[in-house]
Design an enzyme around this catalytic site. Structure first.
Site, PDB file in Angstrom:
ATOM      1  N   ASN A  87      30.211  -3.085   4.901  1.00  0.00           N
ATOM      2  CA  ASN A  87      29.287  -4.079   4.334  1.00  0.00           C
ATOM      3  C   ASN A  87      28.478  -3.562   3.147  1.00  0.00           C
ATOM      4  O   ASN A  87      28.102  -4.348   2.274  1.00  0.00           O
ATOM      5  CB  ASN A  87      28.340  -4.554   5.451  1.00  0.00           C
ATOM      6  CG  ASN A  87      27.204  -5.388   4.906  1.00  0.00           C
ATOM      7  OD1 ASN A  87      27.393  -6.548   4.557  1.00  0.00           O
ATOM      8  ND2 ASN A  87      26.017  -4.800   4.785  1.00  0.00           N
ATOM      9  N   SER A 139      33.695 -10.716  -1.458  1.00  0.00           N
ATOM     10  CA  SER A 139      32.833 -11.743  -2.051  1.00  0.00           C
ATOM     11  C   SER A 139      33.720 -12.798  -2.679  1.00  0.00           C
ATOM     12  O   SER A 139      34.860 -12.516  -3.066  1.00  0.00           O
ATOM     13  CB  SER A 139      31.942 -11.128  -3.133  1.00  0.00           C
ATOM     14  OG  SER A 139      31.393 -12.133  -3.961  1.00  0.00           O
ATOM     15  N   TYR A 152      31.684  -5.414 -10.227  1.00  0.00           N
ATOM     16  CA  TYR A 152      31.548  -5.942  -8.860  1.00  0.00           C
ATOM     17  C   TYR A 152      32.823  -6.680  -8.442  1.00  0.00           C
ATOM     18  O   TYR A 152      33.366  -6.458  -7.360  1.00  0.00           O
ATOM     19  CB  TYR A 152      30.332  -6.864  -8.838  1.00  0.00           C
ATOM     20  CG  TYR A 152      29.974  -7.442  -7.501  1.00  0.00           C
ATOM     21  CD1 TYR A 152      29.420  -6.637  -6.499  1.00  0.00           C
ATOM     22  CD2 TYR A 152      30.142  -8.800  -7.228  1.00  0.00           C
ATOM     23  CE1 TYR A 152      29.058  -7.177  -5.272  1.00  0.00           C
ATOM     24  CE2 TYR A 152      29.784  -9.341  -6.011  1.00  0.00           C
ATOM     25  CZ  TYR A 152      29.232  -8.527  -5.032  1.00  0.00           C
ATOM     26  OH  TYR A 152      28.883  -9.062  -3.821  1.00  0.00           O
ATOM     27  N   ALA A 153      33.322  -7.556  -9.335  1.00  0.00           N
ATOM     28  CA  ALA A 153      34.520  -8.337  -9.019  1.00  0.00           C
ATOM     29  C   ALA A 153      35.734  -7.434  -8.800  1.00  0.00           C
ATOM     30  O   ALA A 153      36.563  -7.691  -7.920  1.00  0.00           O
ATOM     31  CB  ALA A 153      34.810  -9.335 -10.134  1.00  0.00           C
ATOM     32  N   ALA A 154      35.824  -6.372  -9.603  1.00  0.00           N
ATOM     33  CA  ALA A 154      36.955  -5.442  -9.450  1.00  0.00           C
ATOM     34  C   ALA A 154      36.953  -4.838  -8.054  1.00  0.00           C
ATOM     35  O   ALA A 154      38.000  -4.743  -7.396  1.00  0.00           O
ATOM     36  CB  ALA A 154      36.883  -4.348 -10.506  1.00  0.00           C
ATOM     37  N   LYS A 156      35.464  -6.114  -5.349  1.00  0.00           N
ATOM     38  CA  LYS A 156      35.613  -7.127  -4.295  1.00  0.00           C
ATOM     39  C   LYS A 156      37.060  -7.630  -4.209  1.00  0.00           C
ATOM     40  O   LYS A 156      37.556  -7.950  -3.133  1.00  0.00           O
ATOM     41  CB  LYS A 156      34.617  -8.267  -4.516  1.00  0.00           C
ATOM     42  CG  LYS A 156      33.161  -7.833  -4.403  1.00  0.00           C
ATOM     43  CD  LYS A 156      32.864  -7.232  -3.035  1.00  0.00           C
ATOM     44  CE  LYS A 156      31.467  -6.696  -2.891  1.00  0.00           C
ATOM     45  NZ  LYS A 156      31.187  -6.112  -1.584  1.00  0.00           N
ATOM     46  N   ILE A 185      24.429 -15.865  -0.780  1.00  0.00           N
ATOM     47  CA  ILE A 185      23.705 -15.732   0.494  1.00  0.00           C
ATOM     48  C   ILE A 185      22.282 -15.244   0.197  1.00  0.00           C
ATOM     49  O   ILE A 185      22.083 -14.352  -0.633  1.00  0.00           O
ATOM     50  CB  ILE A 185      24.421 -14.718   1.417  1.00  0.00           C
ATOM     51  CG1 ILE A 185      25.914 -15.056   1.577  1.00  0.00           C
ATOM     52  CG2 ILE A 185      23.721 -14.661   2.776  1.00  0.00           C
ATOM     53  CD1 ILE A 185      26.238 -16.395   2.194  1.00  0.00           C
TER      54      ILE A 185
END
Ligand code: NDP
Length: 244
Positions: A87, A139, A152-154, A156, A185
């Site tokens: 997490n 995500s 971040y996208a890479a 996730k 969230i």
């Protein structure tokens, strides 16, 4: 109440905290944190009345030696975990052309490389134990672009690839591996987004609200339980319809 334990990385705040509290109703829980000693102590106290035991440990997931040391101690004392919930995560948003090398690597190390370090220590004991569950907190950004989040996208999206592949490698050992893809969230991660931007985003969500950490925790609880026993290698999106 199950006589087994679950690891939740980054369990001191936000989604991790809600997950620790939810899981401790049915399992013993070990969680990690990097800086938040105070929040960790408070969480241990908040869980004191729950059926499962709850213990927090400082362990920077980017530090391979620290992960190995804590894993060895936990395995010797508690045996193999029933489940691992990957997490811990950070965003460090920036337009790609402004992204610093240091922050790019920090995001890769925290969100992705730490998963490798933990898996190297814990998967084999889980295989020998004969089963278990791995949950990766990816995500919706892993499947839907979001300006400022290339790093971040890479990570996730990579988590989705890792979990799909791992599910194929580990299925015959009874270990299931799934990814959760939350949308927006309500945690401190959202505090970094300007208020007017947030209100614009809310309007684009079909359910017209942000999710609550407890709603993600409920999905984690299901993914580590036998109620999801036939599910592996999948991505479960929890985004109020954002990616519909
Ligand atoms: P928070 O910022 O609220 O909490 C992050 C947690 O990760 C904290 O417990 C933090 O501990 C821990 N952590 C950070 N870096 C490290 C590290 N190097 N080693 C160990 N622990 C670390 O985040 P959220 O609860 O919002 O997010 C949790 C996960 O859910 C992340 O992976 C995130 O990408 C994902 N997610 C969140 C969404 C959201 O809208 N909130 C949406 C989609 C996915 P400490 O305080 O000690 O640093």
């Amino acid at each position: 109440m199950q006589d087994k334990w679950i690891l939740v990385t980054g369990g001191s705040r936000g989604i991790g905290r809600a997950t620790v509290m939810r899981l401790a109703k049915d399992w013993n829980v070990v969680f990690t944190w990097q800086n938040s000693q105070k929040e960790s102590d408070e969480l241990e106290q908040a869980c004191a009345g729950l059926p499962g035991s709850v213990e927090g440990h400082q362990c920077d997931g980017r530090d391979e030696q620290a992960v190995a040391a804590l894993s060895a101690e936990l395995l010797a004392r508690l045996g193999a975990p029933h489940a691992v919930v990957h997490n811990a995560g950070i965003t460090l948003d920036a337009l790609h052309i402004h992204q610093t090398r240091e922050n790019w690597h920090k995001v890769m190390d925290t969100n992705l490389n730490a998963i490798f370090y933990w898996n190297q220590q814990l998967l084999e004991p889980m295989m020998l134990q004969g089963g278990g569950s791995v949950v990766m907190m990816s995500s919706v950004t892993g499947i839907k672009g979001n300006s400022g989040q290339t790093a971040y996208a890479a990570t996730k999206a990579a988590m989705i690839g890792v979990s799909r592949t791992l599910s194929i490698e580990l299925g015959r050992f009874g270990i299931r591996v799934n990814c959760l893809l939350p949308g927006y969230i309500r945690t401190e991660i959202l505090d970094t987004v300007p208020k007017d931007v947030l209100s614009g985003i809310r309007k684009t969500i079909p359910l017209k609200r942000f999710g609550q950490p407890e709603e993600v925790a409920g999905a984690v609880s299901w993914l580590v339980s036998d109620d999801s026993a036939y599910m592996t290698g999948q991505t479960l999106v929890l985004d109020g319809g954002l990616s519909a």
